[in-house]
Motif scaffolding. Structure first.
Motif, PDB file in Angstrom:
ATOM      1  N   ILE A 112      -0.312   1.820   8.315  1.00 25.20           N
ATOM      2  CA  ILE A 112      -1.709   1.763   7.873  1.00 25.20           C
ATOM      3  C   ILE A 112      -2.547   1.140   8.998  1.00 25.20           C
ATOM      4  O   ILE A 112      -2.069   0.234   9.691  1.00 25.20           O
ATOM      5  CB  ILE A 112      -1.806   0.978   6.542  1.00 25.20           C
TER       6      ILE A 112
ATOM      7  N   TYR B 152       6.075   3.711   6.515  1.00 23.93           N
ATOM      8  CA  TYR B 152       4.686   3.692   6.057  1.00 23.93           C
ATOM      9  C   TYR B 152       3.864   2.910   7.067  1.00 23.93           C
ATOM     10  O   TYR B 152       4.232   1.793   7.468  1.00 23.93           O
ATOM     11  CB  TYR B 152       4.557   3.055   4.670  1.00 23.93           C
TER      12      TYR B 152
ATOM     13  N   ASP C  82      -4.062   5.845   6.754  1.00 24.43           N
ATOM     14  CA  ASP C  82      -2.653   5.500   6.571  1.00 24.43           C
ATOM     15  C   ASP C  82      -1.786   6.727   6.820  1.00 24.43           C
ATOM     16  O   ASP C  82      -2.296   7.817   7.090  1.00 24.43           O
ATOM     17  CB  ASP C  82      -2.383   4.857   5.199  1.00 24.43           C
TER      18      ASP C  82
ATOM     19  N   ARG D  94       0.853  -1.201   0.000  1.00 20.72           N
ATOM     20  CA  ARG D  94       0.000   0.000   0.000  1.00 20.72           C
ATOM     21  C   ARG D  94       0.882   1.242   0.000  1.00 20.72           C
ATOM     22  O   ARG D  94       2.085   1.178   0.276  1.00 20.72           O
ATOM     23  CB  ARG D  94      -0.887   0.024   1.259  1.00 20.72           C
ATOM     24  N   GLY D  95       0.269   2.358  -0.248  1.00 23.39           N
ATOM     25  CA  GLY D  95       0.982   3.629  -0.174  1.00 23.39           C
ATOM     26  C   GLY D  95       2.035   3.771  -1.256  1.00 23.39           C
ATOM     27  O   GLY D  95       1.917   3.212  -2.345  1.00 23.39           O
ATOM     28  N   TYR D  96       3.090   4.526  -0.941  1.00 25.33           N
ATOM     29  CA  TYR D  96       4.157   4.737  -1.916  1.00 25.33           C
ATOM     30  C   TYR D  96       5.042   3.487  -2.011  1.00 25.33           C
ATOM     31  O   TYR D  96       5.148   2.718  -1.063  1.00 25.33           O
ATOM     32  CB  TYR D  96       4.997   5.970  -1.536  1.00 25.33           C
ATOM     33  N   ASP D  97       5.649   3.290  -3.159  1.00 28.59           N
ATOM     34  CA  ASP D  97       6.534   2.147  -3.412  1.00 28.59           C
ATOM     35  C   ASP D  97       5.924   0.813  -2.976  1.00 28.59           C
ATOM     36  O   ASP D  97       6.543   0.061  -2.201  1.00 28.59           O
ATOM     37  CB  ASP D  97       7.884   2.334  -2.687  1.00 28.59           C
TER      38      ASP D  97
ATOM     39  N   GLN E 217       7.228   9.245   3.585  1.00 27.75           N
ATOM     40  CA  GLN E 217       8.247   8.793   2.629  1.00 27.75           C
ATOM     41  C   GLN E 217       9.612   9.379   2.979  1.00 27.75           C
ATOM     42  O   GLN E 217      10.630   8.694   2.863  1.00 27.75           O
ATOM     43  CB  GLN E 217       7.837   9.198   1.218  1.00 27.75           C
TER      44      GLN E 217
ATOM     45  N   SER F 186       0.773  -4.088  -6.865  1.00 31.47           N
ATOM     46  CA  SER F 186      -0.345  -3.145  -6.985  1.00 31.47           C
ATOM     47  C   SER F 186      -1.651  -3.871  -6.708  1.00 31.47           C
ATOM     48  O   SER F 186      -2.031  -4.771  -7.457  1.00 31.47           O
ATOM     49  CB  SER F 186      -0.385  -2.562  -8.395  1.00 31.47           C
ATOM     50  N   ILE F 187      -2.305  -3.485  -5.638  1.00 29.43           N
ATOM     51  CA  ILE F 187      -3.599  -4.093  -5.341  1.00 29.43           C
ATOM     52  C   ILE F 187      -4.611  -2.988  -5.096  1.00 29.43           C
ATOM     53  O   ILE F 187      -4.260  -1.848  -4.814  1.00 29.43           O
ATOM     54  CB  ILE F 187      -3.528  -5.040  -4.118  1.00 29.43           C
TER      55      ILE F 187
ATOM     56  N   ARG G 244       6.145  13.598   0.723  1.00 24.46           N
ATOM     57  CA  ARG G 244       5.298  13.088   1.804  1.00 24.46           C
ATOM     58  C   ARG G 244       6.185  12.866   3.027  1.00 24.46           C
ATOM     59  O   ARG G 244       7.297  12.352   2.916  1.00 24.46           O
ATOM     60  CB  ARG G 244       4.683  11.745   1.397  1.00 24.46           C
TER      61      ARG G 244
ATOM     62  N   PHE H 247      -0.241   8.738   5.121  1.00 22.25           N
ATOM     63  CA  PHE H 247      -0.364   9.902   4.240  1.00 22.25           C
ATOM     64  C   PHE H 247      -0.819  11.125   5.048  1.00 22.25           C
ATOM     65  O   PHE H 247      -0.439  12.258   4.759  1.00 22.25           O
ATOM     66  CB  PHE H 247      -1.374   9.589   3.128  1.00 22.25           C
TER      67      PHE H 247
END
Lengths: 122, 248
Positions: free
Chosen positions: A63, A61, A38, A17-20, A56, A24-25, A53, A40
């Protein structure tokens, strides 16, 4: 789903999830867990005209998920996070990104067929 | 005399600093560190009743590679940095459209990774891929719609909380299907008027300088605007969960 298995899955979900992300889901519900927030929301910082961010920048990260029972009552809140295995943050998550880009859509496609193996390397 | 001594002192300090910088640079290079760089220009073309309108941005991707011998399968690690910004398409009285650095498909990595998906070639963050993309010239392509970036506008250019989705791609994983499902959320006509449609988004390798235009169009995202409190209440996955980093 067994509670321990669900939490094990959620612990891996932070990598996707999120960056990097590792893979990809889509979606925000896993079993009876729903993503509520999260990292963010930690905001952003502008350095020399570029905006980053804050999570980042810290190579972190996180969540959070809410878990509900069959009656819809909140029974638990789970926080899953990544970013503690490289304190310098120099090359963090590269392994995850490598997987995403290396496999291009193939990994996402295998996810959509129901498998949940991250195959992630660091 | 004092002036001469001062000059010699300053000269010595500069010399020592130069030696240190040179030593660090040499150590970096001898340690196997490498840097790969490329620039690409992305152009968004809209059809409007007044004719075609375009906006472009040039971005630079910098990838630092360092040895990581402990991993025998992939004995190196990479760090990716993006310089660049969103594309601005100024439609005059109709408003301003922003084509962001992020997308529904590639998330916040869209700006740095789109070249890997736009062009056929080796996987992006492999050494083979980095050599390939850093030397790729004269390549231009129209993006597959599923890789198009998220596009937004501000209903009030002074208030970031009025950010509105103009065009988005929603990726959904479908159980037991090889291909993800892509849904296109197109509000361009609704927001900019009848006849305003997205024609294409292109990506082209270039040596042009990185563009810096977006700041003069953007509202402040500062604390005084209450933007982050507003964005925090949006549900996870909402395409409007964006920040200034999606613009620059």
């Amino acid at each position: 789903m067994n509670d321990s298995i669900l939490k094990a899955i959620l612990s891996m979900d932070a990598y996707n999830r999120g960056y990097d992300p590792g893979i990809s889901i889509s979606g925000s519900v896993i079993g009876n867990a729903t993503i509520i927030k999260d990292s963010f929301v930690l905001g952003e910082t502008t350095i020399l005209g570029e905006t980053y961010r804050n999570d980042q920048l810290s190579s972190f990260y996180g969540i959070a998920y809410q878990i509900k029972d069959t009656n819809g009552n909140i029974t638990d809140t789970v926080i899953s996070y990544r970013g503690t295995d490289d304190p310098t943050g120099e090359y963090l998550f590269d392994g995850a990104r490598f997987n995403t880009i290396n496999a291009k859509n193939a990994v996402a496609n295998s996810m959509s067929s129901g498998s949940f193996s991250t195959g992630r390397q660091q | 005399m004092d002036k001469i001594l001062g000059f010699i002192k300053a000269h010595k300090i500069l010399s020592v600093a130069a030696v240190i910088i040179l030593a660090i640079g040499t150590a970096w290079a001898m340690d196997g560190h490498e840097t790969y760089t490329w620039r690409y220009k992305t152009t968004v073309t809209l059809e409007t009743p007044e004719g075609e309108k375009t906006g472009s941005a040039v971005r630079e991707v910098i990838v630092n590679v360092k040895p990581y011998p402990i991993d025998t399968r992939r004995p190196y690690r990479t760090k990716v940095h993006l310089k660049g910004e969103a594309v601005v398409i100024d439609l005059g009285k109709r408003g301003v459209l922003f084509s962001l650095l992020s997308s529904g498909n590639l998330g916040v990595n869209h700006g740095s990774d789109i070249v890997f998906y736009a062009f056929d070639g080796p996987a992006g963050l492999t050494l083979e891929g980095l050599k390939y993309y850093s030397h790729l010239k004269d390549a231009k392509t129209s993006l597959d719609p599923k890789f198009r970036p998220t596009m937004v506008m501000f209903k009030d250019m002074g208030d970031p909380k009025t950010v509105t989705l103009a065009y988005g791609v929603k990726m959904t994983s479908v159980p037991n299907q090889a291909e993800n499902q892509y849904d296109y959320d197109d509000h361009l006509e609704e927001l900019f008027g009848k006849g305003v449609k997205l024609k294409e988004v292109t990506v082209e390798m270039t040596d042009d300088p990185v563009t810096r235009e977006v700041s003069r169009y953007l509202p402040s995202f500062g604390e005084e605007t209450g933007y982050w409190k507003w964005v925090e209440q949006l549900p996870y996955g909402d395409p409007l969960r964006i920040g200034e980093s999606d613009f620059k």
